[in-house]
Design a protein around this motif. Structure first.
Motif, PDB file in Angstrom:
ATOM      1  N   UNK A   3       0.825  -1.212   0.000  1.00 41.87           N
ATOM      2  CA  UNK A   3       0.000   0.000   0.000  1.00 41.87           C
ATOM      3  C   UNK A   3       0.860   1.263   0.000  1.00 41.87           C
ATOM      4  N   UNK A   4       1.843   1.324   0.893  1.00 34.23           N
ATOM      5  CA  UNK A   4       2.689   2.515   0.951  1.00 34.23           C
ATOM      6  C   UNK A   4       3.593   2.624  -0.273  1.00 34.23           C
ATOM      7  N   UNK A   5       4.010   1.485  -0.822  1.00 38.39           N
ATOM      8  CA  UNK A   5       4.793   1.525  -2.062  1.00 38.39           C
ATOM      9  C   UNK A   5       4.001   2.157  -3.187  1.00 38.39           C
ATOM     10  N   UNK A  22       0.459  -3.067  13.807  1.00 35.00           N
ATOM     11  CA  UNK A  22      -0.323  -1.826  13.836  1.00 35.00           C
ATOM     12  C   UNK A  22      -0.228  -1.076  12.514  1.00 35.00           C
ATOM     13  N   UNK A  23       0.981  -0.979  11.966  1.00 35.27           N
ATOM     14  CA  UNK A  23       1.161  -0.274  10.692  1.00 35.27           C
ATOM     15  C   UNK A  23       0.433  -0.996   9.570  1.00 35.27           C
ATOM     16  N   UNK A  24       0.588  -2.315   9.509  1.00 35.61           N
ATOM     17  CA  UNK A  24      -0.074  -3.081   8.458  1.00 35.61           C
ATOM     18  C   UNK A  24      -1.585  -3.005   8.558  1.00 35.61           C
ATOM     19  N   UNK A  25      -2.114  -3.153   9.787  1.00 34.34           N
ATOM     20  CA  UNK A  25      -3.556  -3.078   9.970  1.00 34.34           C
ATOM     21  C   UNK A  25      -4.065  -1.669   9.658  1.00 34.34           C
ATOM     22  N   UNK A  26      -3.289  -0.645  10.023  1.00 34.82           N
ATOM     23  CA  UNK A  26      -3.675   0.727   9.703  1.00 34.82           C
ATOM     24  C   UNK A  26      -3.751   0.956   8.203  1.00 34.82           C
ATOM     25  N   UNK A  27      -2.805   0.398   7.454  1.00 26.39           N
ATOM     26  CA  UNK A  27      -2.826   0.523   5.990  1.00 26.39           C
ATOM     27  C   UNK A  27      -4.040  -0.187   5.404  1.00 26.39           C
ATOM     28  N   UNK A  28      -4.338  -1.375   5.919  1.00 30.49           N
ATOM     29  CA  UNK A  28      -5.503  -2.127   5.433  1.00 30.49           C
ATOM     30  C   UNK A  28      -6.792  -1.371   5.735  1.00 30.49           C
ATOM     31  N   UNK A  29      -6.916  -0.862   6.948  1.00 27.29           N
ATOM     32  CA  UNK A  29      -8.130  -0.145   7.347  1.00 27.29           C
ATOM     33  C   UNK A  29      -8.312   1.132   6.532  1.00 27.29           C
ATOM     34  N   UNK A  30      -7.217   1.901   6.354  1.00 31.46           N
ATOM     35  CA  UNK A  30      -7.294   3.134   5.566  1.00 31.46           C
ATOM     36  C   UNK A  30      -7.696   2.835   4.127  1.00 31.46           C
ATOM     37  N   UNK A  31      -7.150   1.769   3.566  1.00 30.56           N
ATOM     38  CA  UNK A  31      -7.499   1.383   2.195  1.00 30.56           C
ATOM     39  C   UNK A  31      -8.975   1.020   2.089  1.00 30.56           C
TER      40      UNK A  31
END
Length: 283
Positions: free
Chosen positions: A154-156, A255-264
Motif C-alpha cells: 500500500x505505501x509503495x 499496527x502499521x499493516x492493519x492501519x494501511x488495510x483499514x485506511x485502504x
C-alpha cells in the motif's frame, strides 16, 4: 460430523494447533479454535493466501465496477465492438479515484494516491498486473509476513503515485506502483541476506526490474515515475521494517499493516460511494 481434534492455524501465531486446545502452546492465545463471525474473517484475511485473494478480488471488483459505471458498457449494443466494453471511460475512473496532477491539484483528492492502485484501464492491464502480483507476492509474504507485506504494497503504491504527481503525470492508475513496492522489498532482501539464495533472488528480481524499465521506455503510456517511486519506497521500507529472518514481526508491524488495510478499506468504500452517486447524478 466436525472433528473436534482437527488441526487449525492459531490466529495469534499462525502455527498448527488442535482445534480443541484451551490455550495455544506456542503463543498462549485462549481457545484458538473458537473463531466465529468477524474473528474468523479477520483470521482468513491475515493468512497469506487470504490476503492475496483479498487484493486480487479488490482489484477485480473495482475493475468491474468501473465498467458498470462507464458509458462504454453500452458499446456492446451500440455497435462499437466488445473491446470497447472492456475499457472503462476516463470519467468513471476519475469518479472511483484515479490520481495525478488533475485529481490532486484541481479536485484536491489526495486520497486517490491509495484508490488509484486498485483501478485498471483495460482487461489486459489488470490481467498483466495480477499475473505479476501472483508471482511476486508469495515470496514477499514468506519473507515479510502479511502485515509488513500490506505496508510494503500500500505505501509503495502511495509513494510511487506521489512521485509521479510531483513529476507532472496528469492522470494515472494501476497496481504496478504497489507491485514495484514488493519488488523493491525483494531486491533489499536478496542483497541483505546474501548467500546463494539471496544472490539468486537479487539477480532474478534485478533482471525483471531492468526489463520493466526497458518496456517502459519503449511502450507509451507506462508510468515510469510511479514504477521507480514504488521500487525505491519498497527498498527503503524493507530496510526500516526488516524481514522475518532478520527481525521477527512485532506490534509496530501489526499496527502499521492493519492501519494501511483499514485506511485502504475506508478510502475504497468512499470512492465506491462517490463513484456510484456521481454517475447516477449525471442521468
Amino acid at each position: 460430523m466436525t472433528d473436534p481434534h482437527r488441526p487449525i492455524l492459531c490466529p495469534g501465531c499462525r502455527k498448527l494447533v488442535s482445534s480443541d486446545e484451551l490455550t495455544c502452546p506456542h503463543c498462549g492465545m485462549s481457545h484458538p479454535g473458537r473463531l466465529l463471525g468477524p474473528r474468523r474473517f479477520l483470521s482468513n484475511l491475515t493468512s497469506p493466501s487470504g490476503w492475496m485473494r483479498g487484493v486480487i478480488n479488490l482489484n477485480i471488483g473495482m475493475y468491474l465496477l468501473s465498467l458498470l459505471l462507464s458509458h462504454r458498457i453500452s458499446g456492446l449494443m451500440s455497435g462499437s465492438g466488445p473491446l470497447s466494453a472492456l475499457s472503462p471511460d476516463d470519467h468513471s475512473l476519475l469518479l472511483l479515484g484515479a490520481t495525478g496532477t488533475y485529481p490532486i491539484g484541481h479536485l484536491h483528492r489526495w486520497w486517490s494516491l491509495v484508490s488509484a492502485n486498485f483501478l485498471h484501464g483495460s482487461l489486459l492491464h489488470i490481467f498483466l498486473n495480477m499475473m505479476a502480483f501472483g508471482q511476486i507476492a508469495p515470496l514477499v509474504l514468506r519473507q515479510y509476513g502479511v502485515y509488513r507485506t500490506s505496508s510494503l504494497y500500500i505505501l509503495g503504491g502511495v509513494v510511487g503515485f506521489l512521485i509521479s504527481y510531483w513529476a507532472g503525470v496528469v492522470v494515472t492508475i494501476g497496481a504496478s506502483a504497489a507491485i514495484c513496492g514488493l519488488v523493491g522489498a525483494l531486491l533489499y532482501y536478496g542483497r541483505s541476506r546474501g548467500g546463494p539464495f539471496g544472490q539468486i533472488i537479487f539477480r532474478q528480481v534485478g533482471g525483471a526490474v531492468i526489463m520493466l524499465f526497458i518496456f517502459g521506455l519503449i511502450i507509451p503510456g507506462i508510468n515510469n515515475w510511479g514504477h521507480a517511486g514504488g521500487l525505491v519506497a519498497g527498498i527503503v521500507l524493507a530496510f526500516l521494517l526488516g524481514y522475518e529472518e532478520k527481525r521477527r514481526e512485532n506490534r509496530f508491524h501489526r499496527l502499521l499493516g492493519f492501519g494501511c488495510i483499514l485506511a485502504t478499506a475506508v478510502i475504497l468504500l468512499s470512492a465506491l460511494t462517490t463513484g456510484v452517486f456521481g454517475r447516477f447524478a449525471l442521468f
